[in-house]
Write a protein that holds these residues in place. Sequence first.
Motif, PDB file in Angstrom:
ATOM      1  N   ALA A  54       0.867  -1.179   0.000  1.00 43.83           N
ATOM      2  CA  ALA A  54       0.000   0.000   0.000  1.00 43.83           C
ATOM      3  C   ALA A  54       0.904   1.228   0.000  1.00 43.83           C
ATOM      4  O   ALA A  54       1.790   1.344   0.846  1.00 43.83           O
ATOM      5  N   SER A  66       1.874  16.686  10.324  1.00 42.88           N
ATOM      6  CA  SER A  66       1.318  15.331  10.440  1.00 42.88           C
ATOM      7  C   SER A  66       2.220  14.323   9.723  1.00 42.88           C
ATOM      8  O   SER A  66       2.415  13.206  10.217  1.00 42.88           O
ATOM      9  N   GLU A  70       3.801  11.193  11.636  1.00 48.52           N
ATOM     10  CA  GLU A  70       3.532   9.806  11.221  1.00 48.52           C
ATOM     11  C   GLU A  70       4.841   9.064  10.961  1.00 48.52           C
ATOM     12  O   GLU A  70       5.032   7.941  11.444  1.00 48.52           O
ATOM     13  N   ALA A 177      -3.873   0.152  12.717  1.00 45.19           N
ATOM     14  CA  ALA A 177      -3.443   1.292  11.898  1.00 45.19           C
ATOM     15  C   ALA A 177      -4.231   2.514  12.324  1.00 45.19           C
ATOM     16  O   ALA A 177      -5.073   2.451  13.232  1.00 45.19           O
ATOM     17  N   ASP A 178      -3.927   3.637  11.649  1.00 48.69           N
ATOM     18  CA  ASP A 178      -4.757   4.835  11.851  1.00 48.69           C
ATOM     19  C   ASP A 178      -4.926   5.502  10.497  1.00 48.69           C
ATOM     20  O   ASP A 178      -4.060   6.226  10.038  1.00 48.69           O
ATOM     21  N   ARG A 183      -5.614  12.420  13.688  1.00 52.88           N
ATOM     22  CA  ARG A 183      -4.218  12.743  13.987  1.00 52.88           C
ATOM     23  C   ARG A 183      -3.966  14.229  14.016  1.00 52.88           C
ATOM     24  O   ARG A 183      -3.015  14.686  14.557  1.00 52.88           O
TER      25      ARG A 183
HETATM   26  C1  LIG Z   1      -0.322  11.993  11.270  1.00 53.34           C
HETATM   27  C2  LIG Z   1      -0.358  10.522  11.614  1.00 53.34           C
HETATM   28  C3  LIG Z   1      -1.201   9.663  10.896  1.00 53.34           C
HETATM   29  C4  LIG Z   1      -1.242   8.308  11.221  1.00 53.34           C
HETATM   30  C5  LIG Z   1      -0.427   7.822  12.246  1.00 53.34           C
HETATM   31  N1  LIG Z   1      -0.447   6.454  12.586  1.00 53.34           N
HETATM   32  N2  LIG Z   1      -0.415   6.049  13.868  1.00 53.34           N
HETATM   33  C6  LIG Z   1      -0.463   4.714  13.846  1.00 53.34           C
HETATM   34  C7  LIG Z   1      -0.434   3.854  15.096  1.00 53.34           C
HETATM   35  C8  LIG Z   1       0.976   3.410  15.354  1.00 53.34           C
HETATM   36  C9  LIG Z   1      -0.922   4.679  16.280  1.00 53.34           C
HETATM   37  C10 LIG Z   1      -1.327   2.644  14.926  1.00 53.34           C
HETATM   38  C11 LIG Z   1      -0.540   4.252  12.523  1.00 53.34           C
HETATM   39  C12 LIG Z   1      -0.504   5.396  11.743  1.00 53.34           C
HETATM   40  N3  LIG Z   1      -0.507   5.520  10.355  1.00 53.34           N
HETATM   41  C13 LIG Z   1      -1.204   4.672   9.523  1.00 53.34           C
HETATM   42  O1  LIG Z   1      -1.787   3.690   9.915  1.00 53.34           O
HETATM   43  N4  LIG Z   1      -1.195   5.041   8.210  1.00 53.34           N
HETATM   44  C14 LIG Z   1      -2.021   4.386   7.210  1.00 53.34           C
HETATM   45  C15 LIG Z   1      -1.404   3.070   6.792  1.00 53.34           C
HETATM   46  N5  LIG Z   1      -2.310   2.338   5.934  1.00 53.34           N
HETATM   47  C16 LIG Z   1      -2.610   3.024   4.657  1.00 53.34           C
HETATM   48  C17 LIG Z   1      -3.483   2.145   3.808  1.00 53.34           C
HETATM   49  O2  LIG Z   1      -2.925   0.860   3.627  1.00 53.34           O
HETATM   50  C18 LIG Z   1      -2.569   0.184   4.827  1.00 53.34           C
HETATM   51  C19 LIG Z   1      -1.712   1.024   5.716  1.00 53.34           C
HETATM   52  C20 LIG Z   1       0.407   8.670  12.966  1.00 53.34           C
HETATM   53  C21 LIG Z   1       0.433  10.020  12.644  1.00 53.34           C
END
Ligand SMILES: Cc1ccc(-n2nc(C(C)(C)C)cc2NC(=O)NCCN2CCOCC2)cc1
Length: 340
Positions: A54, A66, A70, A177-178, A183
């Motif tokens: 992905a 952000s 991330e 995930a997030d 965020r």
């Molecule tokens: C600004 C910001 C945004 C997201 C995060 N963040 N935080 C997390 C934890 C570790 C808390 C679970 C994961 C993510 N980012 C994503 O999941 N990203 C998405 C990953 N996905 C995309 C679609 O395909 C699968 C993976 C941190 C800071």
Amino acid sequence: AWMDADFRRQLSARRERVEDAFEFEGRKVGRGSYGQVFKTKPRSCADAPAGDYALKQIEGSGLSMSACREIALLRELKHPNVISLKQVYLAHETRQIWLLFDYAEHDLWRMINFHASAKKCNSQVSLPPNFTKSIMHQILCGIHYLHSNWVLHRDLKPANILVMGATSPERGRVKIADLGLARLFHQPLTPLTEIDPVVVTFWYRAPELLLGARHYTKAIDLWAIGCIMAELITDKPLFYCKQEEDIKTSSPYNRDQLERIFSVMGFPSQQDWRDLPHLPKYGDLVRNFGTGQQYARFSLGRHMSRSFGMSETSPEFRLLSRLLAMDPLRRPSAREALED
Ligand SMILES: Cc1ccc(-n2nc(C(C)(C)C)cc2NC(=O)NCCN2CCOCC2)cc1
């Protein structure tokens, strides 16, 4: 010109470009206020192992707050039940940032909806036995790891629980995930609905947040896990509350959501939640609900036994009622929940 032109030339010559390594034209699978996501495969020349990936193209340009948060956060984390960041691509020409992740075929939101709709047209697509137990165990493992590293999730809900698909060597594995927008603001009191009013649901938000608690805590994540557990068991969001369109409330106080929680859980007594009167929105609560005796006959046990025939003496009910303690101090830690 302040940077050594020759040095920059060397850098850009050496930098791996995302379009050289991955084929992603026309393979968009997600779009939100966070950016867009492509399902992609490495080109034969790339050194990435074969398989699906992905690619998340971060919204905006350059190293936004952000994007930095991330990348800084994810590159420090490594756990089988937490999404793992494989690579970061900085496209200097367009100031675009691309994040590479393993592709997760499923998420709990879609799995629960698929199962619920299958049940409605009552074809017996029953979730494999112990499916809920496996998913819960993996979520708690991942959250235990995050909490041990003082990382709070803050927006746990089925859509943020990814599950690897059959084509992945990690088939059936949960990846927390997030994908969302929560965020952008760390304080719980910022009106999330200003970003994308359609998406935000309050169904997984702990009661203390709805009553104006100023800080997120680990217990807030455990409440959300309790909501997810109930939803896995009954196929319905436990605290489902219809969302009147684009509420522009700037206050965290959401009367309808609280009403829904009380009509399932009953109204918290002084004994249940000693610190309740100290919450900022306690005045609103008393004004709207009085002493709450109209909820006196409601309880989680009554709800779960009537809506799903779950016994109040079963181990799964005991865990669920601990996770959904109204008083955050009475909720178990992730480790205690794992031991249950
Ligand atoms: C600004 C910001 C945004 C997201 C995060 N963040 N935080 C997390 C934890 C570790 C808390 C679970 C994961 C993510 N980012 C994503 O999941 N990203 C998405 C990953 N996905 C995309 C679609 O395909 C699968 C993976 C941190 C800071």
